[in-house]
Scaffold this motif. Structure first.
Motif, PDB file in Angstrom:
ATOM      1  N   LEU A 257      -7.781  -2.448   0.248  1.00 41.28           N
ATOM      2  CA  LEU A 257      -8.818  -2.969  -0.431  1.00 41.28           C
ATOM      3  C   LEU A 257      -9.760  -4.690   0.759  1.00 41.28           C
ATOM      4  O   LEU A 257      -8.505  -5.042   0.510  1.00 41.28           O
ATOM      5  CB  LEU A 257      -8.040  -4.377  -1.442  1.00 41.28           C
ATOM      6  CG  LEU A 257      -8.231  -4.987  -2.800  1.00 41.28           C
ATOM      7  CD1 LEU A 257      -9.481  -4.283  -3.462  1.00 41.28           C
ATOM      8  CD2 LEU A 257      -7.778  -5.379  -3.600  1.00 41.28           C
ATOM      9  N   ALA A 270     -15.072  -3.541   1.929  1.00 38.48           N
ATOM     10  CA  ALA A 270     -14.614  -2.027   1.718  1.00 38.48           C
ATOM     11  C   ALA A 270     -15.744  -1.345   2.580  1.00 38.48           C
ATOM     12  O   ALA A 270     -15.201   0.004   3.743  1.00 38.48           O
ATOM     13  CB  ALA A 270     -14.714  -1.826  -0.076  1.00 38.48           C
ATOM     14  N   SER A 274     -14.953   0.921   6.049  1.00 35.16           N
ATOM     15  CA  SER A 274     -13.463   2.163   5.460  1.00 35.16           C
ATOM     16  C   SER A 274     -13.682   3.378   7.060  1.00 35.16           C
ATOM     17  O   SER A 274     -12.927   3.894   6.637  1.00 35.16           O
ATOM     18  CB  SER A 274     -14.962   2.844   5.159  1.00 35.16           C
ATOM     19  OG  SER A 274     -16.171   2.216   5.077  1.00 35.16           O
ATOM     20  N   ASP A 279      -8.311   5.300   2.957  1.00 35.75           N
ATOM     21  CA  ASP A 279      -8.010   5.084   1.369  1.00 35.75           C
ATOM     22  C   ASP A 279      -8.878   3.471   0.708  1.00 35.75           C
ATOM     23  O   ASP A 279      -7.721   2.818   1.399  1.00 35.75           O
ATOM     24  CB  ASP A 279      -6.480   5.541   1.011  1.00 35.75           C
ATOM     25  CG  ASP A 279      -6.304   4.735  -1.000  1.00 35.75           C
ATOM     26  OD1 ASP A 279      -7.147   4.652  -1.422  1.00 35.75           O
ATOM     27  OD2 ASP A 279      -5.748   4.989  -1.392  1.00 35.75           O
ATOM     28  N   THR A 281     -10.893   0.978  -0.969  1.00 37.80           N
ATOM     29  CA  THR A 281     -12.103   0.593  -2.281  1.00 37.80           C
ATOM     30  C   THR A 281     -12.137  -0.849  -2.011  1.00 37.80           C
ATOM     31  O   THR A 281     -10.697  -1.821  -0.881  1.00 37.80           O
ATOM     32  CB  THR A 281     -11.216   0.704  -3.577  1.00 37.80           C
ATOM     33  OG1 THR A 281      -9.627  -0.883  -3.933  1.00 37.80           O
ATOM     34  CG2 THR A 281     -10.235   1.781  -3.480  1.00 37.80           C
ATOM     35  N   PHE A 307      -4.947  -4.531  -7.442  1.00 30.21           N
ATOM     36  CA  PHE A 307      -4.406  -3.244  -6.809  1.00 30.21           C
ATOM     37  C   PHE A 307      -3.749  -2.642  -6.408  1.00 30.21           C
ATOM     38  O   PHE A 307      -2.897  -1.651  -6.298  1.00 30.21           O
ATOM     39  CB  PHE A 307      -5.200  -3.822  -5.371  1.00 30.21           C
ATOM     40  CG  PHE A 307      -4.128  -3.531  -4.103  1.00 30.21           C
ATOM     41  CD1 PHE A 307      -5.442  -1.476  -3.214  1.00 30.21           C
ATOM     42  CD2 PHE A 307      -4.115  -3.835  -3.036  1.00 30.21           C
ATOM     43  CE1 PHE A 307      -4.683  -1.232  -2.236  1.00 30.21           C
ATOM     44  CE2 PHE A 307      -3.792  -3.685  -1.719  1.00 30.21           C
ATOM     45  CZ  PHE A 307      -4.517  -1.786  -1.318  1.00 30.21           C
ATOM     46  N   SER A 311      -1.901   1.310  -6.916  1.00 28.24           N
ATOM     47  CA  SER A 311      -1.117   1.663  -5.632  1.00 28.24           C
ATOM     48  C   SER A 311      -0.465   2.444  -5.303  1.00 28.24           C
ATOM     49  O   SER A 311       0.651   3.120  -5.133  1.00 28.24           O
ATOM     50  CB  SER A 311      -2.161   1.222  -4.919  1.00 28.24           C
ATOM     51  OG  SER A 311      -2.891   0.666  -4.245  1.00 28.24           O
TER      52      SER A 311
END
Length: 312
Positions: A257, A270, A274, A279, A281, A307, A311
């Motif tokens: 996160l 994010a 990335s 994964d 967000t 979060f 998850s």
């Protein structure tokens, strides 16, 4: 309110930084753990039967940066805020402060506290360490949340910008790398230096009062704290090298996160993270500068809780 220390665990023999006042948070207990020859300070609360959440703060703060977030998490999570090596009431070791070396100490301390697996939430330099910890010890993590951080080799720009509208956010990276000069200029002026960071990088300059600034400045000034704080920056190139060495083998394999402040240093954590994880967000916290846990603690606690819930 900062109060006196009362825990029975706080003997002079236990505390590596004996001359620094120890501050309490109701419902939480001070602990120390040995990890790889370094004694780290942690503050623990919440139900031990709940999921464990480990919190790491950055420069120029200590675990106290999470004081407004911790009670909101402790009703359902086992919360552990850890002072990094060289920070707060943790030992200030000699040697490398590259984030993989530091991550091994932090993970070792958490394990010594009886927590084999956990969620990791970290800000600023704490997020540098958390990123490396997730690379090296990802099988012990359920997920990692990273708050507004220029992580070496990852989200940190390659060059310090010269545009005055941007340069004030990152100028200190180069300054901290200069040998000897920061120590010569800052020793005895820790309050002024720490105060500038806290007031300039928060959206509202009233976020931190003189007492809070004095608390963090005292920690930087105590027993090698300034040396240690600068060392994280002086080892940033090694941290970046080791990050990319690890990433050449695999990406982050845990949920990530990225939490940004609407007026912070990294506009979109994010997006910056990335490329390095599968994964990812993101959350942008409104009405917040760089010091998001101090400025918008309820929003941070909610983002972390969501979060974890999403998850699991």
């Amino acid at each position: 309110m900062i109060g006196p220390a009362t825990s029975a665990l706080r003997s002079a023999e236990t505390r590596p930084v004996r001359d620094l006042p120890l501050h309490d948070l109701p419902g939480f207990t001070h602990r120390w753990a040995d990890a790889g020859g370094v004694r780290l300070h942690a503050v623990e609360g919440g139900p031990h039967t709940g999921p464990a959440v480990v919190l790491l703060a950055g420069f120029p703060q200590t675990w106290w940066a999470w004081r407004k977030v911790m009670p909101a998490l402790a009703d359902r999570f086992h919360v552990i805020a850890v002072d990094l090596p060289g920070q707060g009431h943790s030992e200030r070791p000699e040697g490398s402060y590259d984030t993989h070396t530091i991550a091994a100490h932090v993970h070792g301390a958490v394990k010594a506290l009886g927590v084999p697996t956990y969620w990791l939430v970290a800000h600023d330099v704490g997020a540098w360490v958390a990123f490396s910890l997730a690379l090296d010890f990802g099988n012990h993590l359920h997920g990692v949340a990273l708050l507004d951080a220029g992580i070496p080799g990852i989200t940190l720009p390659e060059a310090v910008p010269l545009d005055p509208e941007k340069a004030w956010k990152t100028w200190h990276f180069a300054f901290h790398l200069v040998p000897d000069l920061p120590e010569a200029l800052l020793a005895g002026r820790e309050t002024e230096y720490v105060g500038w960071f806290l007031r300039a990088k928060a959206l509202s300059p009233d976020t931190f009062d003189d007492t809070e600034i004095g608390h963090y400045a005292a920690a930087v000034a105590a027993d090698g704290g300034l040396r240690a704080a600068l060392a994280y920056y002086r080892y940033a190139a090694e941290s970046a090298r080791r990050n990319h060495e690890a990433l050449s083998r695999q990406q982050l394999n845990v949920p990530v996160l990225g939490i940004s402040g609407s007026h912070g240093s990294i506009p979109d954590m994010a997006a910056s993270l990335s490329p390095w994880a599968g994964d990812v967000t993101g959350v942008v916290v409104p009405d917040a500068g760089h010091f998001i846990p101090d400025e918008q603690p309820a929003a941070v606690a909610a983002a972390v809780a969501d979060f974890i819930a999403g998850s699991r």
